[in-house]
Scaffold this motif. Structure first.
Motif, PDB file in Angstrom:
ATOM      1  N   SER A   1      46.900  41.009   3.924  1.00 40.56           N
ATOM      2  CA  SER A   1      47.701  39.973   3.261  1.00 40.56           C
ATOM      3  C   SER A   1      49.170  40.343   3.148  1.00 40.56           C
ATOM      4  N   ARG A   2      49.494  41.631   3.305  1.00 43.15           N
ATOM      5  CA  ARG A   2      50.853  42.118   3.092  1.00 43.15           C
ATOM      6  C   ARG A   2      51.747  41.799   4.288  1.00 43.15           C
ATOM      7  N   ASP A   3      53.011  41.513   4.001  1.00 40.69           N
ATOM      8  CA  ASP A   3      54.012  41.334   5.046  1.00 40.69           C
ATOM      9  C   ASP A   3      54.500  42.721   5.458  1.00 40.69           C
ATOM     10  N   VAL A   4      54.180  43.147   6.679  1.00 41.84           N
ATOM     11  CA  VAL A   4      54.461  44.510   7.131  1.00 41.84           C
ATOM     12  C   VAL A   4      55.429  44.485   8.316  1.00 41.84           C
ATOM     13  N   THR A   5      56.463  45.293   8.233  1.00 40.80           N
ATOM     14  CA  THR A   5      57.404  45.404   9.354  1.00 40.80           C
ATOM     15  C   THR A   5      57.305  46.764  10.043  1.00 40.80           C
ATOM     16  N   THR A   6      56.873  47.789   9.313  1.00 45.66           N
ATOM     17  CA  THR A   6      56.635  49.115   9.892  1.00 45.66           C
ATOM     18  C   THR A   6      55.346  49.674   9.292  1.00 45.66           C
ATOM     19  N   PRO A   7      54.558  50.414  10.067  1.00 45.13           N
ATOM     20  CA  PRO A   7      53.279  50.924   9.551  1.00 45.13           C
ATOM     21  C   PRO A   7      53.472  51.968   8.468  1.00 45.13           C
ATOM     22  N   ASP A   8      52.596  51.886   7.462  1.00 43.44           N
ATOM     23  CA  ASP A   8      52.665  52.852   6.367  1.00 43.44           C
ATOM     24  C   ASP A   8      51.239  53.208   5.939  1.00 43.44           C
ATOM     25  N   LYS A   9      50.892  52.958   4.692  1.00 42.47           N
ATOM     26  CA  LYS A   9      49.585  53.371   4.181  1.00 42.47           C
ATOM     27  C   LYS A   9      48.527  52.280   4.300  1.00 42.47           C
ATOM     28  N   GLU A  10      48.750  51.270   5.142  1.00 43.78           N
ATOM     29  CA  GLU A  10      47.778  50.201   5.304  1.00 43.78           C
ATOM     30  C   GLU A  10      46.531  50.710   6.052  1.00 43.78           C
ATOM     31  N   GLU A  11      45.416  50.102   5.727  1.00 47.21           N
ATOM     32  CA  GLU A  11      44.175  50.309   6.470  1.00 47.21           C
ATOM     33  C   GLU A  11      43.516  48.949   6.658  1.00 47.21           C
ATOM     34  N   TYR A  12      43.023  48.711   7.856  1.00 50.13           N
ATOM     35  CA  TYR A  12      42.424  47.423   8.180  1.00 50.13           C
ATOM     36  C   TYR A  12      40.960  47.642   8.548  1.00 50.13           C
ATOM     37  N   LEU A  13      40.061  47.015   7.790  1.00 49.81           N
ATOM     38  CA  LEU A  13      38.632  47.114   8.063  1.00 49.81           C
ATOM     39  C   LEU A  13      38.126  45.783   8.608  1.00 49.81           C
ATOM     40  N   PHE A  14      37.357  45.857   9.690  1.00 54.24           N
ATOM     41  CA  PHE A  14      36.844  44.671  10.367  1.00 54.24           C
ATOM     42  C   PHE A  14      35.323  44.643  10.270  1.00 54.24           C
ATOM     43  N   ALA A  15      34.771  43.471  10.010  1.00 54.46           N
ATOM     44  CA  ALA A  15      33.329  43.305   9.866  1.00 54.46           C
ATOM     45  C   ALA A  15      32.758  42.537  11.048  1.00 54.46           C
ATOM     46  N   LEU A  16      31.681  43.043  11.620  1.00 54.74           N
ATOM     47  CA  LEU A  16      30.897  42.315  12.615  1.00 54.74           C
ATOM     48  C   LEU A  16      29.784  41.599  11.858  1.00 54.74           C
ATOM     49  N   VAL A  17      29.767  40.285  11.898  1.00 52.10           N
ATOM     50  CA  VAL A  17      28.801  39.503  11.117  1.00 52.10           C
ATOM     51  C   VAL A  17      28.122  38.472  12.014  1.00 52.10           C
ATOM     52  N   ASP A  18      26.926  38.014  11.578  1.00 53.44           N
ATOM     53  CA  ASP A  18      26.256  36.938  12.298  1.00 53.44           C
ATOM     54  C   ASP A  18      26.465  35.624  11.562  1.00 53.44           C
ATOM     55  N   ASN A  19      25.869  34.565  12.081  1.00 47.77           N
ATOM     56  CA  ASN A  19      26.133  33.249  11.495  1.00 47.77           C
ATOM     57  C   ASN A  19      25.503  33.047  10.132  1.00 47.77           C
ATOM     58  N   THR A  20      24.704  34.019   9.662  1.00 49.57           N
ATOM     59  CA  THR A  20      24.172  33.947   8.296  1.00 49.57           C
ATOM     60  C   THR A  20      25.068  34.711   7.325  1.00 49.57           C
ATOM     61  N   GLY A  21      26.090  35.412   7.863  1.00 48.69           N
ATOM     62  CA  GLY A  21      26.974  36.222   7.029  1.00 48.69           C
ATOM     63  C   GLY A  21      26.544  37.665   6.907  1.00 48.69           C
ATOM     64  N   ARG A  22      25.425  38.035   7.540  1.00 52.11           N
ATOM     65  CA  ARG A  22      24.935  39.412   7.469  1.00 52.11           C
ATOM     66  C   ARG A  22      25.927  40.366   8.140  1.00 52.11           C
ATOM     67  N   LEU A  23      26.241  41.466   7.463  1.00 54.80           N
ATOM     68  CA  LEU A  23      27.145  42.479   8.000  1.00 54.80           C
ATOM     69  C   LEU A  23      26.368  43.383   8.954  1.00 54.80           C
ATOM     70  N   LEU A  24      26.736  43.337  10.226  1.00 61.10           N
ATOM     71  CA  LEU A  24      26.042  44.105  11.258  1.00 61.10           C
ATOM     72  C   LEU A  24      26.748  45.414  11.582  1.00 61.10           C
ATOM     73  N   GLY A  25      28.064  45.445  11.371  1.00 63.31           N
ATOM     74  CA  GLY A  25      28.823  46.640  11.721  1.00 63.31           C
ATOM     75  C   GLY A  25      30.220  46.586  11.151  1.00 63.31           C
ATOM     76  N   VAL A  26      30.932  47.685  11.273  1.00 65.09           N
ATOM     77  CA  VAL A  26      32.283  47.783  10.723  1.00 65.09           C
ATOM     78  C   VAL A  26      33.131  48.673  11.625  1.00 65.09           C
ATOM     79  N   SER A  27      34.409  48.375  11.695  1.00 65.03           N
ATOM     80  CA  SER A  27      35.364  49.258  12.366  1.00 65.03           C
ATOM     81  C   SER A  27      36.682  49.178  11.616  1.00 65.03           C
ATOM     82  N   GLY A  28      37.562  50.124  11.860  1.00 67.70           N
ATOM     83  CA  GLY A  28      38.812  50.140  11.100  1.00 67.70           C
ATOM     84  C   GLY A  28      39.982  50.686  11.892  1.00 67.70           C
ATOM     85  N   ILE A  29      41.162  50.453  11.346  1.00 65.08           N
ATOM     86  CA  ILE A  29      42.387  51.067  11.864  1.00 65.08           C
ATOM     87  C   ILE A  29      43.178  51.601  10.673  1.00 65.08           C
TER      88      ILE A  29
END
Length: 319
Positions: free
Chosen positions: A50-78
């Protein structure tokens, strides 16, 4: 893909993420078995998206792999920038050349040196898929979705990107490398050290591991054998990384001696081939949406609006 897609993780994923963490290997420190730490990371991830970022700092981004029921199947991050809040340690393996004039012979001495050279690089982290849903297509979708997010927002990430792979453990889930090195400097087992690293600040590593070289030929054979080797359960993820252009570096994980790979951000295959375009026909890996509305999935143009949809698409590089 039967409704499977990738979106940002949110705080309501906590229970499912905790279940994944307890299913993941010991050496995956970016996915700790610690509910409070997982909630902290989810909260930071939501803020980062949600943050407006112009240079990388202490942010971390987590991504969820989900199915059409909303079940969390996996996760990855940066992790946007390693070392933004605390040191980021590795061992670097190198060779010291020695020569004796009196004996007219020389040697190449294999050694490990504590280093922080991977600070100020972005880190691919926290990659894990529920074994019941781990397919080649799910692995590639989850891995490449985060790269398409980087393509949309390069200013959020460093120019260099690294990824580390969990090292080899034995049948007792012990690391031969840790047993040979870690126990000499830390009064704890391998799993305890990994948990401490995942849930506490990492300054203790630099405080307890000596700065002078550790000579590989003095290590026991089982420890030497696993230097730079990786847990074969992560082979599909390594294959994706190699296809993206990552190359191996001289750095090793500090606890289990797993390998480290690196690439220039803009050389990532998916990023390099992606374009913001209007999708009107065919099946594509499509990434669209801003902030917490980011979404990545395989879609046919017929599923989009009649005039097409503007999205980031890696052209000529379909799943």
């Amino acid at each position: 893909m039967n409704g499977v897609y990738v979106r940002p993780c949110v705080s309501s994923d906590l229970d499912a993420l905790e279940d994944l963490a307890y299913s993941s290997p010991v050496g995956l420190t970016s996915l700790p078995e610690d509910r409070a730490r997982l909630l902290q990371r989810l909260t930071n991830s939501e803020r980062s998206f949600s943050r407006d970022v112009t240079t990388p700092d202490k942010e971390e981004y987590l991504f969820a792999l989900v199915d059409n029921t909303g079940r969390l199947l996996g996760v990855s991050g940066i992790v946007a920038r390693a070392g933004s809040e605390e040191p980021y340690f590795n061992f670097r393996r190198d060779y010291q050349q020695t020569f004796s004039q009196s004996l007219a012979e020389g040697r190449s001495i294999d050694r490990l040196i504590l280093t922080t050279e991977n600070m100020n690089k972005s880190v691919f982290s926290a990659f894990f898929i529920d074994p019941d849903y781990k397919t080649a297509q799910h692995t590639e979708l989850l891995a490449r979705a985060r790269i398409l997010y980087m393509a949309q927002h390069p200013q959020r990430f460093c120019e260099q990107v690294i990824v580390e792979f969990v090292g080899v453990t034995n049948a007792q889930a012990e690391s031969p490398f840790w047993n040979a090195i870690g126990k000499a400097f830390f009064a704890m087992e391998y799993d305890e050290a990994e948990h401490l690293s995942a849930t506490r600040r990492k300054h203790f590593i630099g405080e307890l591991i000596p700065a002078y070289p550790l000579y590989v030929h003095l290590l026991p054979e089982d420890a030497r054998a696993v230097l730079g080797d990786y847990d074969k359960r992560f082979q599909p993820m390594l294959d994706v990384a190699l296809n993206e252009g990552f190359t191996r570096t001289a750095c090793l994980d500090i606890f289990d001696a797993g390998p480290c790979y690196q690439i220039a951000r803009d050389h990532l295959t998916t990023l390099r081939l992606s374009r913001e375009k209007r999708v009107q026909e065919g099946s594509h890996l499509v990434a669209s949406g801003e902030g917490l509305d980011f979404r990545c999935e395989i879609m046919d143009a017929s599923e989009l609006n009649p005039h097409g949809s503007v999205a980031w698409v890696p052209t000529g590089y379909a799943l």
